[in-house]
Design an enzyme around this catalytic site. Sequence first.
Site, PDB file in Angstrom:
ATOM      1  N   TRP A 107      37.952  46.662  39.601  1.00 35.38           N
ATOM      2  CA  TRP A 107      36.735  47.360  39.190  1.00 35.38           C
ATOM      3  C   TRP A 107      35.726  47.162  40.160  1.00 35.38           C
ATOM      4  O   TRP A 107      34.875  48.183  40.543  1.00 35.38           O
ATOM      5  CB  TRP A 107      36.164  47.172  37.880  1.00 35.38           C
ATOM      6  CG  TRP A 107      37.147  47.788  36.783  1.00 35.38           C
ATOM      7  CD1 TRP A 107      38.272  46.811  36.108  1.00 35.38           C
ATOM      8  CD2 TRP A 107      37.844  49.053  36.426  1.00 35.38           C
ATOM      9  NE1 TRP A 107      38.830  47.685  35.357  1.00 35.38           N
ATOM     10  CE2 TRP A 107      38.708  49.001  35.723  1.00 35.38           C
ATOM     11  CE3 TRP A 107      37.337  50.314  37.163  1.00 35.38           C
ATOM     12  CZ2 TRP A 107      39.327  50.301  35.072  1.00 35.38           C
ATOM     13  CZ3 TRP A 107      37.796  51.495  36.537  1.00 35.38           C
ATOM     14  CH2 TRP A 107      38.762  51.346  35.847  1.00 35.38           C
TER      15      TRP A 107
ATOM     16  N   ASP B 224      28.307  44.890  36.405  1.00 35.52           N
ATOM     17  CA  ASP B 224      29.138  45.890  35.657  1.00 35.52           C
ATOM     18  C   ASP B 224      29.444  44.753  34.321  1.00 35.52           C
ATOM     19  O   ASP B 224      30.332  43.912  34.827  1.00 35.52           O
ATOM     20  CB  ASP B 224      30.179  46.400  36.513  1.00 35.52           C
ATOM     21  CG  ASP B 224      31.331  46.861  35.712  1.00 35.52           C
ATOM     22  OD1 ASP B 224      31.167  46.854  34.443  1.00 35.52           O
ATOM     23  OD2 ASP B 224      32.360  47.479  36.095  1.00 35.52           O
TER      24      ASP B 224
ATOM     25  N   LYS C  27      34.954  48.923  25.242  1.00 39.89           N
ATOM     26  CA  LYS C  27      35.664  47.670  24.894  1.00 39.89           C
ATOM     27  C   LYS C  27      35.218  47.040  23.986  1.00 39.89           C
ATOM     28  O   LYS C  27      35.869  46.821  23.023  1.00 39.89           O
ATOM     29  CB  LYS C  27      35.850  46.730  26.268  1.00 39.89           C
ATOM     30  CG  LYS C  27      36.543  47.623  27.613  1.00 39.89           C
ATOM     31  CD  LYS C  27      35.920  47.514  28.650  1.00 39.89           C
ATOM     32  CE  LYS C  27      36.509  48.713  29.496  1.00 39.89           C
ATOM     33  NZ  LYS C  27      38.082  48.769  29.805  1.00 39.89           N
TER      34      LYS C  27
END
Length: 362
Positions: free
Chosen positions: A103, A173, A197
């Site tokens: 990511w 993030d 999530k």
Amino acid sequence: MRYDRVYNFSAGPAMMPESVLEEIAAEVLNYHGSGMSVMEMSHRSPVFQEILSQAEADLRTLMHIPDNYKVLFVQGGGTVQFAMVPMNLMKNGVACYVETGAWSKKAIAEAKRYGEVKIVASSADKNFSYLPDCSALDIPGNADYVYICENETINGTAYHTLPDTKGKVLVADQSSLFLSRPCDVSKYGLIWAGVQKNVGPAGMAIVIIREDLIREDLPEFVPTYLRYKTHADADSLYNTPNCWSIYCCGKVFQYLLANGGLEAMAQRNEEKAAVLYDFLDRSKFFTAAVLKEDRSLMNVPFVSPSKEQDAEVAASAKAAGFDNLKGHKSVGGLRASIYNAMPKEGVEALVDFLKKYEAEHT
Ligand code: PLP
């Protein structure tokens, strides 16, 4: 599990607390006497305005967000933030990124479209199985910000100490650890998290941004929707927002507040993750993929002795009611994502299953 539900170890979209789903189900046809579902409601209606402002207020309480930070609900999920961050924050055109896995690599690739990206630390040499030392980063004086992926969902690492950014703005993030532990927001310039999530339905990111970083003087090419200022000025109602996701996220914020807040979540998450990691560290069959001190409490990648066995474990686990244990396609292996909503009994039951599997296959 009730309702014939399974223990869902998906990395996202992921499990939601059962009591929250029950509340949502009870309100789905007629929200608080409005005669309609939140899905059918005008985003400009007083009823929805109340849902939105309560969600923001509850998130502020949960995270103790200082007054000089804006909370924005932005559509497009996490991927849009890979672009919005550099588009909005690269003033000098230089940004530092720490490369720790899938990511952060995506974020780096996107930032390179807008300016110079300096990779100030990387763990690529060992397949992203640890976090690089971030205590003495070489950060150029003209860097606009330092970016980290605080929890790498695929690789399974998490920061337990934030990098020293030498006074530069820290951007994180937090998608896969958002609201899983207390967070000192004042240490960051910008936090963003895709909500699918630990919070609610996919397709939306929550952005927490220090007000002085919200710029007006952006290049002409930056689209209106992709300016943080657009969302800040309109209180996340510039256009029709993801009303349903905001509503569900709000329910989760209330659930967290009623269950001890982020301190209680952190304690539960530490206990839960310890059950799984302790087993993996003792096992002669399964091996945890990440160096002990850099492990995520949310995403636990591990392997069996072979790719074929990995596939068999995932298939037999699914048949036994433990779903989505297959590792991400880019890295293979196995992965158990154990976000806030995964009960400790779910992790204990999984460990019992893996123990039995090990005994039968060695
Ligand atoms: N960042 C992290 C850490 C993620 O785990 C993900 C998705 O799983 C993303 C970003 C991308 O989010 P989205 O799929 O909402 O674009």
